[in-house]
Structure formats: structure tokens, C-alpha cells
Design an enzyme around this catalytic site. Structure first.
Site, PDB file in Angstrom:
ATOM      1  N   THR A  10      24.026  46.199 -32.303  1.00  9.93           N
ATOM      2  CA  THR A  10      22.563  46.262 -32.252  1.00  9.93           C
ATOM      3  C   THR A  10      22.035  45.136 -31.354  1.00  9.93           C
ATOM      4  OG1 THR A  10      22.533  44.915 -34.249  1.00  9.93           O
ATOM      5  CG2 THR A  10      22.218  47.277 -34.543  1.00  9.93           C
ATOM      6  N   ASN A  11      22.962  44.340 -30.821  1.00 16.25           N
ATOM      7  CA  ASN A  11      22.581  43.216 -29.955  1.00 16.25           C
ATOM      8  C   ASN A  11      22.362  43.731 -28.522  1.00 16.25           C
ATOM      9  OD1 ASN A  11      22.912  41.056 -28.075  1.00 16.25           O
ATOM     10  ND2 ASN A  11      23.799  39.805 -29.689  1.00 16.25           N
ATOM     11  N   GLY A  13      21.675  42.214 -25.696  1.00 17.31           N
ATOM     12  CA  GLY A  13      22.372  41.466 -24.642  1.00 17.31           C
ATOM     13  C   GLY A  13      23.807  41.947 -24.500  1.00 17.31           C
ATOM     14  N   LYS A  14      24.463  42.107 -25.656  1.00 20.04           N
ATOM     15  CA  LYS A  14      25.844  42.582 -25.657  1.00 20.04           C
ATOM     16  C   LYS A  14      25.950  43.994 -25.090  1.00 20.04           C
ATOM     17  CE  LYS A  14      28.348  40.957 -29.700  1.00 20.04           C
ATOM     18  NZ  LYS A  14      29.017  41.485 -30.890  1.00 20.04           N
ATOM     19  N   GLU A  42      28.279  46.197 -42.770  1.00 27.04           N
ATOM     20  CA  GLU A  42      28.053  44.769 -42.971  1.00 27.04           C
ATOM     21  C   GLU A  42      29.215  43.947 -42.408  1.00 27.04           C
ATOM     22  OE1 GLU A  42      27.051  41.681 -46.519  1.00 27.04           O
ATOM     23  OE2 GLU A  42      27.479  43.753 -47.082  1.00 27.04           O
ATOM     24  N   ASP A  71      33.454  41.694 -32.258  1.00 27.75           N
ATOM     25  CA  ASP A  71      32.890  40.557 -32.969  1.00 27.75           C
ATOM     26  C   ASP A  71      33.136  39.358 -32.058  1.00 27.75           C
ATOM     27  OD1 ASP A  71      31.372  39.616 -35.068  1.00 27.75           O
ATOM     28  OD2 ASP A  71      33.110  38.761 -36.070  1.00 27.75           O
ATOM     29  N   LYS A 184      28.701  36.302 -14.712  1.00 28.43           N
ATOM     30  CA  LYS A 184      29.063  36.077 -16.116  1.00 28.43           C
ATOM     31  C   LYS A 184      30.207  37.019 -16.525  1.00 28.43           C
ATOM     32  CE  LYS A 184      27.664  36.178 -20.920  1.00 28.43           C
ATOM     33  NZ  LYS A 184      26.675  36.374 -21.969  1.00 28.43           N
ATOM     34  N   HIS A 189      34.301  35.721 -21.941  1.00 27.94           N
ATOM     35  CA  HIS A 189      35.176  36.176 -23.015  1.00 27.94           C
ATOM     36  C   HIS A 189      35.120  37.698 -23.136  1.00 27.94           C
ATOM     37  CE1 HIS A 189      31.113  35.324 -24.063  1.00 27.94           C
ATOM     38  NE2 HIS A 189      31.193  35.813 -25.299  1.00 27.94           N
ATOM     39  N   ARG A 190      33.915  38.268 -23.080  1.00 31.78           N
ATOM     40  CA  ARG A 190      33.734  39.722 -23.246  1.00 31.78           C
ATOM     41  C   ARG A 190      34.324  40.475 -22.048  1.00 31.78           C
ATOM     42  NH1 ARG A 190      28.968  39.166 -24.355  1.00 31.78           N
ATOM     43  NH2 ARG A 190      29.500  38.955 -26.549  1.00 31.78           N
TER      44      ARG A 190
HETATM   45  P1  IMP Z   1      28.116  39.342 -33.486  1.00 32.34           P
HETATM   46  O1  IMP Z   1      27.088  40.350 -33.140  1.00 32.34           O
HETATM   47  O2  IMP Z   1      28.378  39.149 -34.922  1.00 32.34           O
HETATM   48  O3  IMP Z   1      29.386  39.515 -32.682  1.00 32.34           O
HETATM   49  O4  IMP Z   1      27.455  37.948 -33.081  1.00 32.34           O
HETATM   50  C1  IMP Z   1      27.681  37.382 -31.907  1.00 32.34           C
HETATM   51  C2  IMP Z   1      26.801  36.147 -31.771  1.00 32.34           C
HETATM   52  O5  IMP Z   1      27.568  35.175 -31.057  1.00 32.34           O
HETATM   53  C3  IMP Z   1      25.573  36.441 -30.931  1.00 32.34           C
HETATM   54  O6  IMP Z   1      24.457  36.704 -31.700  1.00 32.34           O
HETATM   55  C4  IMP Z   1      25.431  35.160 -30.125  1.00 32.34           C
HETATM   56  O7  IMP Z   1      24.707  34.221 -30.860  1.00 32.34           O
HETATM   57  C5  IMP Z   1      26.853  34.658 -29.984  1.00 32.34           C
HETATM   58  N1  IMP Z   1      27.452  35.173 -28.721  1.00 32.34           N
HETATM   59  C6  IMP Z   1      28.424  36.110 -28.590  1.00 32.34           C
HETATM   60  N2  IMP Z   1      28.703  36.358 -27.305  1.00 32.34           N
HETATM   61  C7  IMP Z   1      27.858  35.576 -26.598  1.00 32.34           C
HETATM   62  C8  IMP Z   1      27.643  35.412 -25.195  1.00 32.34           C
HETATM   63  O8  IMP Z   1      28.229  36.075 -24.335  1.00 32.34           O
HETATM   64  N3  IMP Z   1      26.724  34.506 -24.874  1.00 32.34           N
HETATM   65  C9  IMP Z   1      26.025  33.769 -25.787  1.00 32.34           C
HETATM   66  N4  IMP Z   1      26.155  33.909 -27.089  1.00 32.34           N
HETATM   67  C10 IMP Z   1      27.091  34.802 -27.502  1.00 32.34           C
END
Ligand code: IMP
Length: 205
Positions: A10-11, A13-14, A42, A71, A184, A189-190
Site C-alpha cells: 500500500t506504500n 513510493g514502493k 498484518e 518487506d 536510486k 536494496h530494492r
Molecule cells: P514495509 O512496508 O513494512 O516494508 O515498510 C518499509 C518501511 O521502511 C517504509 O515505510 C520506509 O519507512 C522504510 N523504507 C523501505 N524502503 C525504503 C527506501 O527505499 N527508502 C526509504 N525508506 C525505505
């Protein structure tokens, strides 16, 4: 190979980064918003891998399509690996004291991290991404990627998301939030985890 995959996040940016990374291979990305029915998983595990497997498997079985789940998070050496699996909601956990949510979660997380790092000399940190592919016929595989760097003492830059404005990747003089999306993706990492995943899928499927 697969031509369509649900990226279960749901992120925003990701999601944007996954779309950029996977479109190179001709893989169409669906998001949770494209799904007809709402379903939530969850993230309650203690490792990136367990959380990613849980999300990928449950979404694949519910929607009956191949899923990629990730994750990810930031591990800071001087904070014993925190925020780690708590990266998304770091502001709201007991470790280091809770941080008020003033503007948004990313800003509150950054404020708390910089507060805990005040006067700390060792600024080493790494971003971690664990990516899991799962298909509804019960086949899965996973990869991981790391990006090493240092924590700044103030936020700089407005690109990217999350902790990008306070992270300077190794070998760079600017933060991750000052890089273009293409730059980027090359070092993140991604980006590393997704490229490894596609290589594995190309060999297996
Ligand atoms: P997830 O959705 O539980 O995987 O949470 C990942 C969290 O890690 C995000 O909300 C960011 O705060 C942080 N994060 C993960 N990848 C990045 C990135 O590429 N840049 C900056 N923060 C990141």
C-alpha cells in the site's frame, strides 16, 4: 515467464519503484487498488523474510494470481539494527520513546531517528529489501538486496520516500532523496533484490 503480477503493497513510493523495475522485463504490475475486493494482511513477524512470505502467500491464495511482496527497512548499527522490521511505524514504538505524529509518518520516523542519533559518531546503516514471489499453486521463491551507507544529521532532498532524505549511500556525496528514480534503482536494496528475483524466475519459469 510471468506477464502479470500483483505487487502487494500500500506504500505508493514502493509501488512506483516496483513498476519502474519490472516494466523493463515486460511484466505488468497490478496493485492492491486494482483488486476488486479488499483484503489485508498484518505484518506481525519478527523478520523481513517471515513478513514478506506471509504477505505473498496470503495475497496469492486470496486473489489467485502471482504475487510479489516485499518487506524492507533501515537497519542502523548504533541502534542495534533498529528501526529494522519496525521501519514503517518507528515513531510509534516504545524503543527510544514515541514520537508525536505531526505531519506524516515518514517525517515523524525521521525526527525520531535523528533524535536518537544526536551526538552519535558511528552513522553506519543499511537498507534491506526481502522480496518474495508466490504463485497460487503454492510455489515461491525469495531474494534479498542491501544498500550500505550513512545517516546524515539533517534531512536533505525531496525525491524517493521514507528514510531517503537522511541516508547517504556508500560512495555518494548526496542523499538517496537527491537521486533520480533511475539512479536510486541502480544502487538500491530494492533494485538489487528485484533484479535477482527476475533472474531466478527467468531460469525457473
Ligand atoms: P514495509 O512496508 O513494512 O516494508 O515498510 C518499509 C518501511 O521502511 C517504509 O515505510 C520506509 O519507512 C522504510 N523504507 C523501505 N524502503 C525504503 C527506501 O527505499 N527508502 C526509504 N525508506 C525505505
Amino acid at each position: 515467464m510471468i506477464d502479470k503480477v500483483l505487487v502487494a503493497t500500500t506504500n505508493k513510493g514502493k509501488l512506483k519503484e516496483f513498476k519502474q523495475l519490472l516494466s523493463k522485463y515486460g511484466i505488468q504490475v497490478l496493485s492492491l487498488e486494482d483488486m476488486p475486493e479488499k483484503f489485508e494482511v498484518e505484518e506481525d513477524k519478527e523478520t523481513f523474510l517471515e513478513n514478506a512470505i506471509k504477505k505473498a502467500r496470503e495475497y496469492a491464495q486470496f486473489y489467485k494470481i502471482p504475487v510479489i511482496a516485499e518487506d524492507a527497512g533501515l537497519e542502523v548499527k548504533a541502534l542495534n539494527g533498529y528501526p529494522g522490521v519496525y521501519s514503517a511505524r518507528f515513531y510509534d514504538i516504545e524503543f527510544g520513546g514515541k514520537q508525536p505524529l505531526e505531519e506524516n509518518k515518514d517525517k515523524a520516523n525521521i525526527k525520531k531517528l535523528l533524535r536518537l542519533m544526536e551526538g552519535v559518531e558511528d552513522r553506519e546503516a543499511r537498507f534491506v529489501s526481502v522480496v518474495v514471489f508466490y504463485n497460487p499453486e503454492d510455489f515461491g521463491l525469495w531474494t534479498e538486496g542491501y544498500c550500505y551507507g550513512k545517516i546524515t544529521d539533517k534531512p536533505i532532498g525531496d525525491k524517493g520516500f521514507g528514510y531517503d532524505p537522511i541516508f547517504v549511500p556508500e560512495g555518494y556525496l548526496v542523499t538517496m532523496a537527491q537521486l533520480t528514480p533511475e539512479e536510486k534503482n541502480k544502487i538500491s536494496h530494492r533494485g538489487k533484490a528485484v533484479r535477482k528475483l527476475v533472474e531466478k524466475l527467468q531460469k525457473l519459469l
